[in-house]
Structure formats: C-alpha cells, structure tokens
Motif scaffolding. Structure first.
Motif, PDB file in Angstrom:
ATOM      1  N   ASN A 147       5.755   7.672   4.968  1.00  0.00           N
ATOM      2  CA  ASN A 147       4.659   7.413   4.033  1.00  0.00           C
ATOM      3  C   ASN A 147       4.830   8.141   2.703  1.00  0.00           C
ATOM      4  O   ASN A 147       4.652   7.524   1.633  1.00  0.00           O
ATOM      5  CB  ASN A 147       3.313   7.780   4.652  1.00  0.00           C
ATOM      6  CG  ASN A 147       2.151   7.295   3.813  1.00  0.00           C
ATOM      7  OD1 ASN A 147       2.001   6.096   3.570  1.00  0.00           O
ATOM      8  ND2 ASN A 147       1.327   8.218   3.335  1.00  0.00           N
ATOM      9  N   CYS A 185       5.204   6.139  -0.943  1.00  0.00           N
ATOM     10  CA  CYS A 185       4.347   6.418  -2.099  1.00  0.00           C
ATOM     11  C   CYS A 185       5.201   6.757  -3.323  1.00  0.00           C
ATOM     12  O   CYS A 185       4.905   6.320  -4.436  1.00  0.00           O
ATOM     13  CB  CYS A 185       3.395   7.564  -1.786  1.00  0.00           C
ATOM     14  SG  CYS A 185       2.109   7.142  -0.577  1.00  0.00           S
ATOM     15  N   GLY A 227       0.600  -7.164  -4.171  1.00  0.00           N
ATOM     16  CA  GLY A 227       0.180  -5.779  -4.231  1.00  0.00           C
ATOM     17  C   GLY A 227       0.956  -4.983  -5.254  1.00  0.00           C
ATOM     18  O   GLY A 227       1.328  -3.835  -5.022  1.00  0.00           O
ATOM     19  N   ASP A 283       0.848  -1.174   0.000  1.00  0.00           N
ATOM     20  CA  ASP A 283       0.000   0.000   0.000  1.00  0.00           C
ATOM     21  C   ASP A 283       0.889   1.231   0.000  1.00  0.00           C
ATOM     22  O   ASP A 283       1.617   1.447   0.979  1.00  0.00           O
ATOM     23  CB  ASP A 283      -0.918  -0.014   1.230  1.00  0.00           C
ATOM     24  CG  ASP A 283      -1.875   1.172   1.258  1.00  0.00           C
ATOM     25  OD1 ASP A 283      -2.130   1.739   0.177  1.00  0.00           O
ATOM     26  OD2 ASP A 283      -2.349   1.522   2.352  1.00  0.00           O
ATOM     27  N   PRO A 284       0.890   2.034  -1.058  1.00  0.00           N
ATOM     28  CA  PRO A 284       0.050   1.900  -2.248  1.00  0.00           C
ATOM     29  C   PRO A 284       0.525   0.763  -3.141  1.00  0.00           C
ATOM     30  O   PRO A 284       1.684   0.359  -3.058  1.00  0.00           O
ATOM     31  CB  PRO A 284       0.232   3.248  -2.943  1.00  0.00           C
ATOM     32  CG  PRO A 284       1.620   3.661  -2.575  1.00  0.00           C
ATOM     33  CD  PRO A 284       1.788   3.207  -1.152  1.00  0.00           C
ATOM     34  N   PRO A 285      -0.375   0.235  -3.986  1.00  0.00           N
ATOM     35  CA  PRO A 285       0.056  -0.809  -4.920  1.00  0.00           C
ATOM     36  C   PRO A 285       1.237  -0.338  -5.755  1.00  0.00           C
ATOM     37  O   PRO A 285       1.259   0.795  -6.241  1.00  0.00           O
ATOM     38  CB  PRO A 285      -1.192  -1.044  -5.781  1.00  0.00           C
ATOM     39  CG  PRO A 285      -2.329  -0.605  -4.909  1.00  0.00           C
ATOM     40  CD  PRO A 285      -1.810   0.554  -4.120  1.00  0.00           C
ATOM     41  N   GLN A 289       7.630  -2.113   3.144  1.00  0.00           N
ATOM     42  CA  GLN A 289       6.389  -1.474   3.594  1.00  0.00           C
ATOM     43  C   GLN A 289       6.488  -1.042   5.052  1.00  0.00           C
ATOM     44  O   GLN A 289       6.023   0.049   5.428  1.00  0.00           O
ATOM     45  CB  GLN A 289       5.217  -2.449   3.427  1.00  0.00           C
ATOM     46  CG  GLN A 289       3.879  -1.922   3.911  1.00  0.00           C
ATOM     47  CD  GLN A 289       3.206  -1.049   2.882  1.00  0.00           C
ATOM     48  OE1 GLN A 289       2.998  -1.469   1.746  1.00  0.00           O
ATOM     49  NE2 GLN A 289       2.856   0.169   3.255  1.00  0.00           N
TER      50      GLN A 289
END
Length: 329
Positions: free
Chosen positions: A305, A309, A58, A9-11, A298
């Motif tokens: 974060n 991303c 993912g 997350d995010p993919p 991750q």
C-alpha cells in the motif's frame, strides 16, 4: 462507470498521457501519418472523452504530451516550429479549461536548436507549461548528442520536468520484420537513448533536469549491469567515469505499457518505489485496456500500500508543481 471497473485508490496522477488536438491530427493525416510507427491508425482524441476516461479509471490528473512521431513528419524546420507552437497552445488551452485535472508537456521542434530554444522560452514563460517531452531521437540526433547541449542547458536552467518518449529508430525497415515498432523497437530505442544520455555524461552535467523514462524503464533494468561492465573499456581517454547503475537510480520511471508480471519487479531491482510513477498511455492504449492494466497494478502484490500510494500519486506530486510541492532546491 464501466461495469467491472473500480477506480484506482488512491486516485492516480498520470505522467504518460497523450493528446491529439484537431490541428495536430489534421496536419498528421495530411502528411500521410495514417498508420504511425506501423500501428493501425492514429486514435481519435477529444477533451471530454479524455476527462471521462480519467474519471472512470480513477485518474485525478494527467500530464498531456504529443506521442510519436511528434512534428518530425514535416520536412522543414519552419513547419515543425509552427506545428509545435500550435499544439503547445492547444495543450495550454486544455489546461485552462481543466486546471485541476490537466498539465501539459511542451513539444519541441528538434533537431533545430534555435527554434527549440525559442519554443522553450515561449512555452514556459508565456504558456506556463509544466515541462517538456523529448523523443529518443530527432532525424537520428539522439538524446545525449553534443549538438543538443544548448537545449540541455536551457532545460537544466529551468530544472525542467522532461519525459522521454520513443520513436521509430532510423533503420526500422531492416529490423522490424514488418511488425509495428511499438511492440519492440520503442523499448530498444528508449534504452539506446537513455544509455547515451548517461554515457555521454549529460545526466551528470545537467542534474537539475527531472527525467521520466517510459514503459517501466524499457530494457534498462536487465541491461544496466552489462552496459556498466562494457562502458569503461571503450570510454574516451580522459572522459569522466560514468556509473550507469547509479545514474539510472536518479531518474524516474513511468509504468505505462505492460509492467506486470515481469517488468516492474525488474525495475524495482534497479530503483526504489520513490522513483516510479503511473502512466496510462491513453489514447494509444484504449480506455478499457488502460483500466484493466491499472487494476492489475492496483491488485498486484508487487506493490504494497505505501508503494502504491507513492507510485500512483506522491512521486508525481513532487515532479508536477501544478499538483504538488515545488522541487527541492
């Protein structure tokens, strides 16, 4: 979903993923490539399994390329050109089946420059490939070698995305002590090739090429300052001065392999988080191990974060026009 695996997350967009279509596997095995680069075996690969691995891990999209040894196990330039054409067609067929999930990076039949220029034109203009992958050397002709100048010029004219992948060095029997070359020699050969690209001036002569260096920059983050110190002492008279650290700062770096706990922090001392992209190295890295390494990225505090991303998705979208905005002109 595999028990205990939580998708990224995010993919992610995967810029270091491989494919081994049937025609390539058949030729490689017919020419003795049962244990390439000293590894136990060529892995099996098929498109449904690759998409399943992406779903479980993912990975939103992946750029497929042919790994080491490419087509170099074939003896003749004609045979290499024919196999490169075949695997590029197979890659384009895979993209046609999953245009929102896959991209393909063309294989080139180097060191034959005429065949390579033909394949660049065919791959981009007919097949619509998304870039190319270049190996660190071809029969001892390393990236940055003057003999490859026409190839660099052709790729620069297209502002091509170019990922680098290591192969076994020419003198591997004398330096590996019987160990598989991906363990150590792949990283050293990547470092050797990228330093040669920089010190030969190729990175400065062809700034439009969008380079991606594998494996968290290999040994470059810890050797860049040392090379920068040595380089001026041995530069040819009248040669332009090369700032290696600055040149490396303009490249991108995938996180395939083992970026944690030490390689990624070292890389981030060299470049910003806008220069790193995700890589799985599937299927040479098995699906379970790729999922584990992805989860480590991750969960690592090394990336906050916004950095995750950028690394997982945003940076790759700027490089792969299929999935993101076109590069700035």
């Amino acid at each position: 979903m595999t028990e205990g695996v939580v998708p990224l997350d995010p993919p992610a967009i995967d810029l270091h993923a491989h494919y081994l279509p049937e025609r390539y596997l058949a030729s490689a095995r017919a020419h003795g490539q049962h244990q390439p680069d000293g590894m136990p075996a060529l892995p099996d690969w098929n498109l449904p399994d690759a998409i399943d691995m992406m779903d479980r891990t993912g990975i939103a999209a992946a750029a497929l390329s042919i790994s080491s040894p490419g087509v170099s196990f074939l003896d003749s330039a004609r045979a290499r050109a024919d196999l490169a054409r075949a695997v590029n067609q197979d890659g384009a067929d895979a993209v046609a089946r999953f245009p929102d999930r896959l991209a393909v990076l063309a294989t080139l039949p180097l060191p034959s420059v005429p065949d390579t220029l033909d394949e660049i034109d065919y791959s981009f203009d007919v097949l619509g490939v998304d870039g190319v992958t270049l190996h660190t050397h071809y029969d001892g002709v390393y990236l940055g070698d003057q003999r490859l100048e026409p190839v660099m010029a052709a790729l620069s004219a297209r502002a091509a995305l170019v990922t680098i992948h290591p192969v076994s060095p020419c003198d591997w029997p004398g330096v590996t002590f019987g160990r598989p070359r991906p363990m150590l020699e792949f990283l050293l050969d990547t470092t050797r090739a990228v330093v040669n690209l920089a010190l030969s001036g190729a990175l400065d002569r062809y700034p439009a090429i969008r380079w991606v260096v594998p494996h968290a920059g290999a040994a470059l983050p810890v050797l860049a300052d040392r090379v920068n110190l040595f380089a001026p002492w041995f530069a040819a008279p009248g040669a332009p001065e090369v700032d290696l650290v600055a040149a490396l700062g303009r490249l991108h770096y995938d996180l395939a392999g083992v970026p944690l706990p030490r390689a990624l922090p070292a890389l981030l001392a060299l470049v910003g988080t806008d220069r790193i992209v995700y890589g799985s190295d599937y299927p040479f890295t098995s699906a379970p191990l790729a999922a584990r390494l992805a989860r480590e990225l991750q969960e690592s505090p090394v990336l906050d974060n916004p950095a995750r991303c950028a690394a997982f998705r945003e940076n790759a979208m700027r490089l792969l026009t299929r999935f993101g905005a076109p590069p700035a002109v």
